[in-house]
Design an enzyme around this catalytic site. Sequence first.
Site, PDB file in Angstrom:
ATOM      1  N   GLU A  12     -66.260 -45.182 -51.602  1.00 49.14           N
ATOM      2  CA  GLU A  12     -65.940 -45.728 -52.585  1.00 49.14           C
ATOM      3  C   GLU A  12     -64.326 -46.518 -52.747  1.00 49.14           C
ATOM      4  OE1 GLU A  12     -65.857 -43.380 -56.690  1.00 49.14           O
ATOM      5  OE2 GLU A  12     -68.114 -43.059 -56.423  1.00 49.14           O
ATOM      6  N   HIS A  21     -63.262 -48.615 -58.845  1.00 51.33           N
ATOM      7  CA  HIS A  21     -63.474 -48.833 -57.784  1.00 51.33           C
ATOM      8  C   HIS A  21     -65.008 -49.242 -57.975  1.00 51.33           C
ATOM      9  CE1 HIS A  21     -65.330 -45.471 -61.120  1.00 51.33           C
ATOM     10  NE2 HIS A  21     -66.540 -44.940 -60.219  1.00 51.33           N
ATOM     11  N   HIS A  64     -69.221 -48.163 -56.837  1.00 55.62           N
ATOM     12  CA  HIS A  64     -70.464 -47.483 -56.626  1.00 55.62           C
ATOM     13  C   HIS A  64     -70.925 -47.087 -55.604  1.00 55.62           C
ATOM     14  CE1 HIS A  64     -70.179 -45.347 -60.485  1.00 55.62           C
ATOM     15  NE2 HIS A  64     -68.977 -44.626 -58.997  1.00 55.62           N
TER      16      HIS A  64
HETATM   17 ZN   LIG Z   1     -67.867 -44.135 -60.555  1.00 49.66          ZN
END
Ligand SMILES: [Zn+2]
Length: 134
Positions: free
Chosen positions: A24, A82, A84
């Site tokens: 990530e 972030h 994924h």
């Molecule tokens: Zn997450």
Amino acid sequence: MILQLQRRHVELLKQETERMHPVEACAMLFGKLSKNEASVEKVEVAENRLRSSTRFEVDPAKVAAAITEAEKEGYEFIGLFHSHPAPAAPSSVDLKYMRLWGDALWLILSSTDGKLAAYQLIDDKIKEATIRIE
Ligand SMILES: [Zn+2]
């Protein structure tokens, strides 16, 4: 809530996501905040010190330093980004941290389908924000 993003920042986040995949990627978002709109003016990419594909963590000292620097430049903290390697929806771990970050916006980019989505916790409920890219 409307999250206003600049195209160059979206490109930067996409590049960072591709570079880190399947780990990530993460970043901090700063800019101008009003009641119904957050406008990102500065993106500060950060290292995911967990090197995980399901979780992220940024060194708290780096978060504090980035916030101090951005405030000096006249920007407010807007939220966290972030990626994924999964759909762009908050995980149960994200939800736990959303509770700690108050009204911060959570921008998530899926490195599998390229979908970008933003969320905010309001009254302990996850609300999707509207993303505008200019
Ligand atoms: Zn997450």
